[in-house]
Motif scaffolding. Structure first.
Motif: not given
Lengths: 283, 281
Positions: A93-94, A98, A129, B30-31, B34-35, B38
Protein backbone atom coordinates in the motif's frame (compact mmCIF):
# COMPACT_ATOMS: atom_id res chain seq x y z
CA UNK A 1 38.24 -11.28 19.86
CA UNK A 2 40.26 -9.94 16.97
CA UNK A 3 39.26 -6.36 16.19
CA UNK A 4 40.00 -6.85 12.53
CA UNK A 5 37.35 -9.50 12.23
CA UNK A 6 33.80 -8.45 11.42
CA UNK A 7 32.61 -12.04 11.70
CA UNK A 8 34.10 -15.02 13.46
CA UNK A 9 32.41 -18.43 13.38
CA UNK A 10 33.65 -21.68 14.93
CA UNK A 11 31.93 -25.04 14.73
CA UNK A 12 28.54 -23.67 13.65
CA UNK A 13 25.82 -26.31 13.48
CA UNK A 14 22.11 -26.15 12.77
CA UNK A 15 19.62 -28.91 12.07
CA UNK A 16 15.91 -28.82 11.29
CA UNK A 17 14.69 -32.11 12.70
CA UNK A 18 16.77 -34.77 10.98
CA UNK A 19 17.86 -32.44 8.23
CA UNK A 20 21.32 -31.04 9.04
CA UNK A 21 21.50 -27.68 7.28
CA UNK A 22 24.83 -26.49 8.65
CA UNK A 23 27.28 -29.19 9.71
CA UNK A 24 30.22 -27.49 11.37
CA UNK A 25 31.23 -24.25 9.66
CA UNK A 26 34.34 -22.23 10.60
CA UNK A 27 34.55 -18.82 9.02
CA UNK A 28 36.32 -15.49 9.45
CA UNK A 29 35.37 -12.32 7.60
CA UNK A 30 37.69 -9.34 7.93
CA UNK A 31 36.52 -5.79 8.32
CA UNK A 32 36.21 -4.05 4.97
CA UNK A 33 36.19 -7.31 3.09
CA UNK A 34 33.70 -8.47 0.46
CA UNK A 35 33.05 -12.12 1.19
CA UNK A 36 30.91 -14.33 -1.02
CA UNK A 37 29.28 -17.54 0.13
CA UNK A 38 28.90 -19.59 -2.99
CA UNK A 39 26.94 -22.79 -3.15
CA UNK A 40 24.03 -24.62 -4.74
CA UNK A 41 20.47 -24.30 -3.44
CA UNK A 42 20.02 -26.11 -0.16
CA UNK A 43 23.73 -26.00 0.67
CA UNK A 44 23.17 -24.07 3.89
CA UNK A 45 23.95 -20.54 2.66
CA UNK A 46 20.77 -18.88 3.85
CA UNK A 47 20.69 -20.74 7.17
CA UNK A 48 24.27 -19.69 7.88
CA UNK A 49 23.62 -16.08 6.94
CA UNK A 50 20.35 -15.88 8.89
CA UNK A 51 22.14 -17.12 12.01
CA UNK A 52 24.72 -14.37 11.52
CA UNK A 53 21.90 -11.85 11.03
CA UNK A 54 20.28 -12.82 14.32
CA UNK A 55 17.16 -14.38 12.77
CA UNK A 56 17.83 -18.02 13.58
CA UNK A 57 19.22 -19.71 16.61
CA UNK A 58 22.12 -22.10 16.21
CA UNK A 59 22.35 -25.55 17.74
CA UNK A 60 26.06 -25.35 18.45
CA UNK A 61 29.17 -23.30 17.80
CA UNK A 62 30.62 -19.90 18.60
CA UNK A 63 29.55 -16.90 16.59
CA UNK A 64 30.66 -13.31 16.86
CA UNK A 65 29.37 -10.61 14.54
CA UNK A 66 30.73 -7.08 15.04
CA UNK A 67 31.95 -8.23 18.43
CA UNK A 68 28.57 -9.48 19.68
CA UNK A 69 26.62 -12.71 19.69
CA UNK A 70 23.86 -12.32 17.06
CA UNK A 71 21.61 -14.68 19.04
CA UNK A 72 20.97 -11.72 21.37
CA UNK A 73 20.77 -8.71 19.08
CA UNK A 74 20.29 -5.29 20.65
CA UNK A 75 19.20 -2.09 18.93
CA UNK A 76 22.73 -0.71 18.71
CA UNK A 77 23.99 -3.85 17.01
CA UNK A 78 20.98 -3.86 14.67
CA UNK A 79 21.72 -0.30 13.62
CA UNK A 80 25.23 -1.33 12.53
CA UNK A 81 24.07 -4.30 10.48
CA UNK A 82 22.26 -3.99 7.15
CA UNK A 83 20.22 -6.91 5.89
CA UNK A 84 18.91 -7.74 2.45
CA UNK A 85 16.85 -10.90 2.88
CA UNK A 86 16.22 -13.43 0.20
CA UNK A 87 12.45 -13.05 0.37
CA UNK A 88 11.14 -9.54 0.02
CA UNK A 89 8.93 -7.96 2.64
CA UNK A 90 6.38 -6.08 0.64
CA UNK A 91 4.48 -2.98 1.64
CA UNK A 92 1.90 -3.08 -1.12
CA UNK A 93 0.00 0.00 0.00
CA UNK A 94 3.01 2.33 0.28
CA UNK A 95 5.24 4.10 -2.21
CA UNK A 96 8.97 3.48 -2.59
CA UNK A 97 9.82 6.85 -1.04
CA UNK A 98 7.42 6.33 1.88
CA UNK A 99 8.91 2.95 2.77
CA UNK A 100 12.51 4.12 2.54
CA UNK A 101 11.79 7.31 4.47
CA UNK A 102 9.99 5.35 7.17
CA UNK A 103 12.83 2.90 7.64
CA UNK A 104 15.40 5.70 7.71
CA UNK A 105 13.71 6.83 10.93
CA UNK A 106 14.78 3.67 12.73
CA UNK A 107 18.50 4.39 12.43
CA UNK A 108 20.58 6.83 14.45
CA UNK A 109 22.80 7.71 11.50
CA UNK A 110 20.61 7.08 8.47
CA UNK A 111 21.55 8.10 4.98
CA UNK A 112 19.48 10.64 3.05
CA UNK A 113 16.46 8.70 1.67
CA UNK A 114 16.45 10.59 -1.65
CA UNK A 115 20.14 9.87 -2.14
CA UNK A 116 19.62 6.18 -1.46
CA UNK A 117 16.65 6.02 -3.87
CA UNK A 118 18.87 7.60 -6.51
CA UNK A 119 21.73 5.28 -5.72
CA UNK A 120 19.74 2.07 -6.19
CA UNK A 121 18.26 3.41 -9.42
CA UNK A 122 14.67 3.90 -8.31
CA UNK A 123 14.49 7.68 -8.70
CA UNK A 124 11.80 7.53 -11.38
CA UNK A 125 9.83 5.03 -9.28
CA UNK A 126 10.01 6.95 -6.00
CA UNK A 127 6.30 7.80 -6.04
CA UNK A 128 5.13 4.40 -7.29
CA UNK A 129 3.29 1.98 -5.02
CA UNK A 130 5.65 -0.89 -4.30
CA UNK A 131 3.25 -3.50 -5.69
CA UNK A 132 3.65 -1.96 -9.14
CA UNK A 133 7.42 -2.59 -9.20
CA UNK A 134 9.00 -5.35 -11.28
CA UNK A 135 10.92 -8.15 -9.57
CA UNK A 136 14.26 -6.45 -10.18
CA UNK A 137 12.93 -3.11 -8.93
CA UNK A 138 11.59 -4.73 -5.75
CA UNK A 139 15.05 -6.17 -5.19
CA UNK A 140 16.51 -2.67 -5.50
CA UNK A 141 14.07 -1.49 -2.86
CA UNK A 142 15.28 -4.35 -0.63
CA UNK A 143 18.84 -3.20 -1.17
CA UNK A 144 17.86 0.40 -0.40
CA UNK A 145 16.35 -0.71 2.93
CA UNK A 146 19.51 -2.70 3.64
CA UNK A 147 21.81 0.30 3.22
CA UNK A 148 19.58 3.15 4.50
CA UNK A 149 21.07 2.87 8.00
CA UNK A 150 24.65 3.17 6.66
CA UNK A 151 25.65 -0.23 8.06
CA UNK A 152 29.19 -1.26 8.93
CA UNK A 153 28.31 -4.77 7.84
CA UNK A 154 25.90 -5.57 5.04
CA UNK A 155 24.39 -9.00 4.39
CA UNK A 156 22.99 -9.67 0.93
CA UNK A 157 21.20 -12.97 0.37
CA UNK A 158 21.12 -13.68 -3.36
CA UNK A 159 20.74 -10.01 -4.13
CA UNK A 160 20.65 -10.06 -7.94
CA UNK A 161 18.06 -12.77 -8.48
CA UNK A 162 15.66 -11.43 -11.08
CA UNK A 163 18.02 -8.76 -12.40
CA UNK A 164 18.68 -8.33 -16.09
CA UNK A 165 22.38 -8.20 -17.09
CA UNK A 166 22.52 -4.42 -17.12
CA UNK A 167 20.88 -4.13 -13.70
CA UNK A 168 23.38 -6.64 -12.34
CA UNK A 169 26.30 -4.55 -13.59
CA UNK A 170 24.80 -1.46 -11.95
CA UNK A 171 24.28 -3.39 -8.77
CA UNK A 172 27.88 -4.59 -8.79
CA UNK A 173 29.02 -0.97 -9.08
CA UNK A 174 26.92 -0.11 -6.05
CA UNK A 175 28.50 -2.94 -4.05
CA UNK A 176 31.99 -1.80 -5.10
CA UNK A 177 31.14 1.75 -3.97
CA UNK A 178 29.97 0.50 -0.59
CA UNK A 179 33.06 -1.69 -0.21
CA UNK A 180 35.30 1.23 -1.16
CA UNK A 181 33.66 3.26 1.62
CA UNK A 182 34.69 0.57 4.11
CA UNK A 183 31.48 -1.44 4.44
CA UNK A 184 32.07 -5.11 5.15
CA UNK A 185 29.91 -7.12 2.79
CA UNK A 186 28.80 -10.73 3.02
CA UNK A 187 26.81 -11.93 0.06
CA UNK A 188 25.44 -15.29 -0.89
CA UNK A 189 25.07 -16.16 -4.53
CA UNK A 190 24.92 -19.07 -6.87
CA UNK A 191 26.30 -17.00 -9.70
CA UNK A 192 30.00 -17.72 -10.17
CA UNK A 193 30.62 -14.57 -12.18
CA UNK A 194 29.09 -12.51 -9.38
CA UNK A 195 31.40 -14.04 -6.78
CA UNK A 196 34.37 -13.59 -9.09
CA UNK A 197 33.48 -9.98 -9.92
CA UNK A 198 32.80 -8.76 -6.39
CA UNK A 199 34.45 -10.88 -3.75
CA UNK A 200 37.84 -10.54 -2.14
CA UNK A 201 37.38 -14.09 -0.94
CA UNK A 202 34.90 -16.80 -1.77
CA UNK A 203 33.71 -19.53 0.56
CA UNK A 204 32.26 -22.52 -1.22
CA UNK A 205 29.56 -24.16 0.85
CA UNK A 206 28.06 -27.54 0.02
CA UNK A 207 26.18 -30.04 2.11
CA UNK A 208 26.32 -27.72 5.13
CA UNK A 209 30.11 -27.52 5.11
CA UNK A 210 32.53 -24.89 3.95
CA UNK A 211 34.61 -26.89 1.50
CA UNK A 212 37.08 -24.14 0.66
CA UNK A 213 37.76 -20.46 1.28
CA UNK A 214 40.06 -18.60 -1.11
CA UNK A 215 40.41 -15.62 -3.40
CA UNK A 216 38.31 -16.29 -6.51
CA UNK A 217 41.38 -16.79 -8.73
CA UNK A 218 42.99 -19.18 -6.27
CA UNK A 219 39.94 -21.33 -5.63
CA UNK A 220 40.75 -25.03 -5.90
CA UNK A 221 44.41 -24.08 -6.56
CA UNK A 222 43.19 -23.06 -9.95
CA UNK A 223 46.41 -21.26 -10.82
CA UNK A 224 48.64 -24.18 -9.96
CA UNK A 225 46.33 -26.70 -11.59
CA UNK A 226 47.71 -28.80 -14.43
CA UNK A 227 46.96 -27.52 -17.90
CA UNK A 228 45.24 -29.77 -20.36
CA UNK A 229 46.88 -29.88 -23.79
CA UNK A 230 44.94 -31.59 -26.53
CA UNK A 231 45.58 -32.13 -30.20
CA UNK A 232 44.62 -34.35 -33.09
CA UNK A 233 46.79 -37.26 -34.15
CA UNK A 234 47.46 -37.87 -37.90
CA UNK A 235 44.78 -40.61 -37.94
CA UNK A 236 42.22 -38.07 -36.66
CA UNK A 237 41.67 -39.14 -33.04
CA UNK A 238 41.76 -36.59 -30.26
CA UNK A 239 44.57 -36.97 -27.78
CA UNK A 240 45.12 -35.01 -24.59
CA UNK A 241 47.64 -34.80 -21.77
CA UNK A 242 47.78 -33.10 -18.39
CA UNK A 243 50.93 -31.12 -17.93
CA UNK A 244 52.62 -28.83 -15.43
CA UNK A 245 54.80 -27.56 -18.26
CA UNK A 246 52.41 -27.12 -21.20
CA UNK A 247 54.78 -24.81 -23.11
CA UNK A 248 57.45 -27.52 -23.27
CA UNK A 249 54.86 -30.07 -24.36
CA UNK A 250 53.58 -27.80 -27.13
CA UNK A 251 57.17 -27.19 -28.35
CA UNK A 252 57.72 -30.91 -28.34
CA UNK A 253 54.50 -31.49 -30.29
CA UNK A 254 55.50 -28.81 -32.79
CA UNK A 255 58.77 -30.67 -33.45
CA UNK A 256 56.95 -33.97 -33.83
CA UNK A 257 54.42 -32.54 -36.29
CA UNK A 258 57.12 -30.48 -38.02
CA UNK A 259 55.23 -27.21 -37.58
CA UNK A 260 51.52 -26.65 -36.99
CA UNK A 261 49.83 -29.01 -34.47
CA UNK A 262 46.33 -29.94 -35.65
CA UNK A 263 43.45 -29.04 -33.30
CA UNK A 264 45.76 -27.71 -30.58
CA UNK A 265 44.17 -26.34 -27.39
CA UNK A 266 45.69 -25.51 -24.00
CA UNK A 267 43.21 -25.01 -21.15
CA UNK A 268 43.21 -24.59 -17.42
CA UNK A 269 40.17 -25.30 -15.24
CA UNK A 270 37.65 -22.44 -15.19
CA UNK A 271 36.15 -21.27 -11.93
CA UNK A 272 33.08 -23.22 -12.93
CA UNK A 273 35.07 -26.45 -13.40
CA UNK A 274 36.69 -26.04 -10.02
CA UNK A 275 33.40 -25.18 -8.36
CA UNK A 276 31.45 -28.06 -9.84
CA UNK A 277 34.21 -30.46 -8.81
CA UNK A 278 34.10 -29.11 -5.25
CA UNK A 279 30.37 -29.30 -4.76
CA UNK A 280 30.35 -32.66 -6.52
CA UNK A 281 32.80 -34.03 -3.95
CA UNK A 282 30.78 -32.73 -1.05
CA UNK A 283 27.60 -34.45 -2.19
CA UNK B 1 38.02 -1.03 15.92
CA UNK B 2 40.93 1.33 15.32
CA UNK B 3 42.70 -0.90 12.83
CA UNK B 4 40.91 -1.54 9.60
CA UNK B 5 42.15 -3.06 6.40
CA UNK B 6 40.53 -0.44 4.21
CA UNK B 7 39.60 3.21 4.57
CA UNK B 8 36.58 3.05 6.78
CA UNK B 9 34.58 6.22 6.57
CA UNK B 10 31.33 4.32 7.18
CA UNK B 11 32.80 2.88 10.35
CA UNK B 12 34.38 6.04 11.63
CA UNK B 13 31.44 8.34 10.97
CA UNK B 14 30.03 9.76 14.20
CA UNK B 15 26.86 8.02 15.19
CA UNK B 16 23.82 10.20 15.73
CA UNK B 17 21.34 10.12 18.53
CA UNK B 18 19.13 7.09 18.93
CA UNK B 19 15.70 7.99 17.51
CA UNK B 20 13.14 9.01 20.12
CA UNK B 21 10.99 5.95 20.81
CA UNK B 22 7.76 7.89 21.39
CA UNK B 23 8.14 9.67 18.07
CA UNK B 24 8.87 6.33 16.40
CA UNK B 25 5.63 4.89 17.78
CA UNK B 26 3.62 7.84 16.42
CA UNK B 27 5.28 7.50 13.02
CA UNK B 28 4.54 3.79 13.08
CA UNK B 29 0.90 4.51 13.90
CA UNK B 30 0.63 7.00 11.07
CA UNK B 31 2.11 4.46 8.66
CA UNK B 32 -0.33 1.78 9.81
CA UNK B 33 -3.29 4.13 9.37
CA UNK B 34 -2.08 5.08 5.88
CA UNK B 35 -1.75 1.43 4.93
CA UNK B 36 -5.20 0.66 6.33
CA UNK B 37 -6.93 3.50 4.53
CA UNK B 38 -5.23 2.65 1.23
CA UNK B 39 -6.31 -0.96 1.41
CA UNK B 40 -9.79 -0.85 0.01
CA UNK B 41 -10.87 -4.28 1.27
CA UNK B 42 -10.10 -3.46 4.88
CA UNK B 43 -11.86 -0.09 4.73
CA UNK B 44 -14.99 -1.60 3.18
CA UNK B 45 -14.96 -4.67 5.39
CA UNK B 46 -14.08 -3.02 8.70
CA UNK B 47 -15.85 0.31 8.36
CA UNK B 48 -18.66 -0.65 6.04
CA UNK B 49 -19.84 -3.94 7.51
CA UNK B 50 -21.43 -2.66 10.75
CA UNK B 51 -23.15 0.19 8.92
CA UNK B 52 -24.57 -2.09 6.26
CA UNK B 53 -25.77 -4.47 8.96
CA UNK B 54 -27.50 -1.65 10.82
CA UNK B 55 -29.24 -0.49 7.66
CA UNK B 56 -30.45 -4.01 6.88
CA UNK B 57 -31.49 -5.12 10.37
CA UNK B 58 -33.10 -1.90 11.37
CA UNK B 59 -35.18 -1.96 8.20
CA UNK B 60 -36.31 -5.55 8.74
CA UNK B 61 -37.11 -5.56 12.46
CA UNK B 62 -39.03 -2.60 13.76
CA UNK B 63 -40.85 -4.01 16.77
CA UNK B 64 -40.24 -3.31 20.43
CA UNK B 65 -38.65 -5.77 22.81
CA UNK B 66 -40.27 -4.71 26.06
CA UNK B 67 -39.59 -1.88 28.46
CA UNK B 68 -40.44 0.55 25.66
CA UNK B 69 -37.16 -0.25 23.88
CA UNK B 70 -37.20 -0.64 20.11
CA UNK B 71 -35.24 -3.55 18.64
CA UNK B 72 -33.30 -1.03 16.51
CA UNK B 73 -31.91 0.62 19.65
CA UNK B 74 -30.94 -2.73 21.09
CA UNK B 75 -29.33 -3.83 17.83
CA UNK B 76 -27.34 -0.62 17.40
CA UNK B 77 -25.60 -1.08 20.74
CA UNK B 78 -24.64 -4.58 19.60
CA UNK B 79 -23.34 -3.25 16.31
CA UNK B 80 -21.19 -0.65 18.08
CA UNK B 81 -19.64 -3.47 20.09
CA UNK B 82 -19.26 -5.55 16.92
CA UNK B 83 -17.61 -2.61 15.17
CA UNK B 84 -15.09 -2.29 17.98
CA UNK B 85 -14.37 -6.00 17.75
CA UNK B 86 -14.06 -5.90 13.95
CA UNK B 87 -11.59 -3.05 13.98
CA UNK B 88 -9.39 -4.71 16.59
CA UNK B 89 -9.81 -8.50 16.68
CA UNK B 90 -10.70 -9.24 13.05
CA UNK B 91 -8.61 -6.49 11.52
CA UNK B 92 -5.42 -7.63 13.28
CA UNK B 93 -6.20 -11.34 13.12
CA UNK B 94 -6.51 -11.08 9.34
CA UNK B 95 -3.79 -8.56 8.53
CA UNK B 96 -0.94 -9.68 10.74
CA UNK B 97 -0.72 -13.13 9.07
CA UNK B 98 -0.59 -11.39 5.69
CA UNK B 99 2.24 -9.14 6.84
CA UNK B 100 4.02 -12.08 8.44
CA UNK B 101 3.68 -14.10 5.25
CA UNK B 102 4.92 -11.25 3.08
CA UNK B 103 8.00 -10.97 5.28
CA UNK B 104 7.12 -7.48 6.49
CA UNK B 105 7.48 -8.47 10.15
CA UNK B 106 10.79 -10.20 9.48
CA UNK B 107 12.04 -7.07 7.84
CA UNK B 108 11.06 -4.92 10.84
CA UNK B 109 12.90 -7.37 13.12
CA UNK B 110 16.07 -6.72 11.13
CA UNK B 111 16.04 -3.03 12.03
CA UNK B 112 16.90 -1.38 15.34
CA UNK B 113 13.23 -0.45 15.86
CA UNK B 114 12.24 -1.50 19.39
CA UNK B 115 9.75 -4.38 19.18
CA UNK B 116 7.06 -2.55 21.15
CA UNK B 117 6.99 0.27 18.59
CA UNK B 118 5.47 -2.08 16.06
CA UNK B 119 2.74 -3.13 18.50
CA UNK B 120 2.17 0.51 19.41
CA UNK B 121 1.69 1.31 15.74
CA UNK B 122 -1.03 -1.33 15.51
CA UNK B 123 -2.73 -0.05 18.67
CA UNK B 124 -2.69 3.55 17.42
CA UNK B 125 -4.23 2.39 14.16
CA UNK B 126 -6.93 0.38 15.95
CA UNK B 127 -7.80 3.27 18.26
CA UNK B 128 -7.95 5.84 15.46
CA UNK B 129 -10.03 3.66 13.13
CA UNK B 130 -12.18 2.52 16.07
CA UNK B 131 -13.03 6.10 17.04
CA UNK B 132 -13.77 7.05 13.44
CA UNK B 133 -15.95 4.02 12.93
CA UNK B 134 -17.89 4.43 16.17
CA UNK B 135 -18.52 8.10 15.36
CA UNK B 136 -19.79 7.12 11.92
CA UNK B 137 -22.06 4.45 13.37
CA UNK B 138 -23.48 6.86 15.94
CA UNK B 139 -24.06 9.49 13.27
CA UNK B 140 -25.94 7.02 11.05
CA UNK B 141 -27.94 5.68 13.99
CA UNK B 142 -28.87 9.15 15.25
CA UNK B 143 -29.75 10.44 11.80
CA UNK B 144 -31.76 7.45 10.54
CA UNK B 145 -32.97 5.53 13.57
CA UNK B 146 -33.46 8.13 16.32
CA UNK B 147 -30.81 6.70 18.60
CA UNK B 148 -30.61 8.70 21.82
CA UNK B 149 -27.03 9.68 22.65
CA UNK B 150 -26.02 9.29 26.31
CA UNK B 151 -27.44 12.20 28.30
CA UNK B 152 -25.11 12.26 31.28
CA UNK B 153 -21.37 12.52 31.81
CA UNK B 154 -21.56 9.29 33.80
CA UNK B 155 -22.94 7.38 30.80
CA UNK B 156 -20.27 8.82 28.49
CA UNK B 157 -17.71 7.72 31.05
CA UNK B 158 -19.15 4.18 31.03
CA UNK B 159 -19.13 4.26 27.21
CA UNK B 160 -15.46 5.28 27.38
CA UNK B 161 -14.21 2.60 29.72
CA UNK B 162 -16.25 -0.22 28.20
CA UNK B 163 -14.91 0.73 24.75
CA UNK B 164 -11.30 1.04 25.96
CA UNK B 165 -11.33 -2.22 27.90
CA UNK B 166 -13.17 -4.06 25.13
CA UNK B 167 -10.88 -2.79 22.37
CA UNK B 168 -7.81 -3.58 24.47
CA UNK B 169 -8.95 -7.15 25.07
CA UNK B 170 -9.91 -7.65 21.40
CA UNK B 171 -6.65 -6.11 20.15
CA UNK B 172 -4.57 -8.41 22.31
CA UNK B 173 -6.63 -11.43 21.29
CA UNK B 174 -6.39 -10.42 17.62
CA UNK B 175 -2.58 -10.26 17.86
CA UNK B 176 -2.57 -13.59 19.68
CA UNK B 177 -4.86 -15.39 17.23
CA UNK B 178 -2.79 -14.11 14.29
CA UNK B 179 -0.14 -16.68 15.21
CA UNK B 180 -2.60 -19.52 14.55
CA UNK B 181 -2.77 -18.73 10.85
CA UNK B 182 -0.03 -20.50 8.93
CA UNK B 183 -0.37 -18.53 5.72
CA UNK B 184 -1.57 -15.14 4.60
CA UNK B 185 -4.84 -16.54 3.37
CA UNK B 186 -5.75 -18.53 6.44
CA UNK B 187 -5.98 -15.51 8.78
CA UNK B 188 -9.49 -14.72 7.67
CA UNK B 189 -10.50 -18.41 7.83
CA UNK B 190 -9.35 -18.57 11.46
CA UNK B 191 -10.82 -15.27 12.63
CA UNK B 192 -14.08 -14.83 10.75
CA UNK B 193 -15.90 -17.91 12.11
CA UNK B 194 -14.87 -17.04 15.67
CA UNK B 195 -16.16 -13.51 15.24
CA UNK B 196 -19.37 -14.61 13.55
CA UNK B 197 -20.22 -17.20 16.18
CA UNK B 198 -19.54 -14.71 18.96
CA UNK B 199 -21.85 -12.21 17.28
CA UNK B 200 -24.68 -14.73 17.10
CA UNK B 201 -24.38 -15.95 20.69
CA UNK B 202 -23.54 -12.63 22.35
CA UNK B 203 -26.78 -10.79 21.67
CA UNK B 204 -25.81 -8.78 18.63
CA UNK B 205 -28.30 -10.13 16.08
CA UNK B 206 -30.83 -11.41 18.61
CA UNK B 207 -31.97 -10.24 22.00
CA UNK B 208 -29.56 -11.96 24.36
CA UNK B 209 -32.19 -13.19 26.83
CA UNK B 210 -34.11 -14.89 23.98
CA UNK B 211 -31.16 -17.22 23.42
CA UNK B 212 -31.01 -20.70 25.02
CA UNK B 213 -29.49 -20.60 28.48
CA UNK B 214 -26.52 -22.77 27.58
CA UNK B 215 -25.70 -20.41 24.73
CA UNK B 216 -25.87 -17.45 27.08
CA UNK B 217 -23.49 -19.25 29.41
CA UNK B 218 -20.98 -19.94 26.62
CA UNK B 219 -21.20 -16.33 25.43
CA UNK B 220 -20.57 -15.12 28.98
CA UNK B 221 -17.08 -16.62 28.77
CA UNK B 222 -16.08 -14.23 25.98
CA UNK B 223 -15.69 -10.45 25.83
CA UNK B 224 -18.26 -9.52 23.18
CA UNK B 225 -21.27 -10.37 25.37
CA UNK B 226 -19.96 -8.09 28.09
CA UNK B 227 -19.13 -5.29 25.67
CA UNK B 228 -22.73 -5.42 24.36
CA UNK B 229 -24.12 -5.44 27.88
CA UNK B 230 -21.93 -2.53 28.94
CA UNK B 231 -23.02 -0.52 25.93
CA UNK B 232 -26.69 -1.31 26.57
CA UNK B 233 -26.29 0.33 29.98
CA UNK B 234 -25.15 3.44 28.11
CA UNK B 235 -27.76 3.62 25.37
CA UNK B 236 -30.87 1.94 26.83
CA UNK B 237 -33.03 3.24 29.69
CA UNK B 238 -31.95 2.40 33.26
CA UNK B 239 -35.12 0.32 33.69
CA UNK B 240 -34.05 -2.07 30.93
CA UNK B 241 -31.36 -3.41 33.26
CA UNK B 242 -34.02 -5.51 35.01
CA UNK B 243 -34.42 -7.52 31.79
CA UNK B 244 -30.70 -8.47 31.62
CA UNK B 245 -29.87 -12.04 32.62
CA UNK B 246 -28.35 -10.89 35.92
CA UNK B 247 -31.25 -8.58 36.73
CA UNK B 248 -29.05 -5.52 36.13
CA UNK B 249 -26.38 -4.29 33.69
CA UNK B 250 -23.72 -5.73 36.06
CA UNK B 251 -21.13 -3.10 35.18
CA UNK B 252 -18.74 -4.43 37.83
CA UNK B 253 -18.78 -7.86 36.21
CA UNK B 254 -18.36 -6.28 32.74
CA UNK B 255 -15.18 -4.59 33.95
CA UNK B 256 -13.84 -7.75 35.59
CA UNK B 257 -14.43 -10.04 32.59
CA UNK B 258 -12.99 -7.57 30.08
CA UNK B 259 -9.95 -6.94 32.30
CA UNK B 260 -9.45 -10.68 32.63
CA UNK B 261 -9.46 -11.03 28.84
CA UNK B 262 -6.82 -8.27 28.65
CA UNK B 263 -4.64 -10.36 30.93
CA UNK B 264 -5.29 -13.55 28.94
CA UNK B 265 -4.52 -11.64 25.74
CA UNK B 266 -1.22 -10.31 27.06
CA UNK B 267 -0.14 -13.77 28.19
CA UNK B 268 -1.09 -15.31 24.82
CA UNK B 269 0.75 -12.56 22.92
CA UNK B 270 3.90 -12.91 24.99
CA UNK B 271 3.96 -16.70 24.68
CA UNK B 272 2.82 -17.24 21.08
CA UNK B 273 3.73 -14.22 18.97
CA UNK B 274 5.93 -15.02 15.97
CA UNK B 275 7.77 -12.53 13.75
CA UNK B 276 8.35 -15.10 11.03
CA UNK B 277 6.32 -17.90 9.51
CA UNK B 278 6.98 -21.47 10.67
CA UNK B 279 8.71 -22.50 7.45
CA UNK B 280 10.86 -19.42 7.84
CA UNK B 281 12.53 -20.32 11.11
Amino acid sequence: MDDELAISVRGLRKAYGDNVAVAGVDLDVHRGEVFALLGPNGAGKTTTVEILEGYRHRDAGEVSVLGADPAHPDADWRSRVGIVLQGTGEFDELTVAEVIRHFSGFYPDADDPDKVIERVGLADKAKARTHTLSGGQKRRLDVALGIIGRPELLFLDEPTTGFDPEARREFWELIRDLAAAGTTIVLTTHYLDEAEALADRVGVIAGGRLVEVAAPNRLGNRQEALATVSWRTPDGTLESAQSATPTALVADLATRFGGEVPGLTVTRPTLEDVYLKMIGHAR
Amino acid sequence: MTTTTKPASAVAAPRGQRPNAGALALRQGRLEITQFLRSRESVVFTMGFPIIMILIFASIFDGTIGGGVKFTQYFITGMIATGLMTVSFQNLGIWIPIERDRGVLKRYRGTPMPKWVWFAGKVIMVVAIGIAETALLLAVAVALFDLDLPGTAGKWFTFGWVAVLGVTACTLCGIAISSLARTARSGSAVVTPVALVLQFISGVFFVFTDLPTWMQQVAALFPLKWMCQGLRSVFLPESFGAQEPGGSFELGRVAVVLALWCVIGVVLCLTTFRWTTKRDG
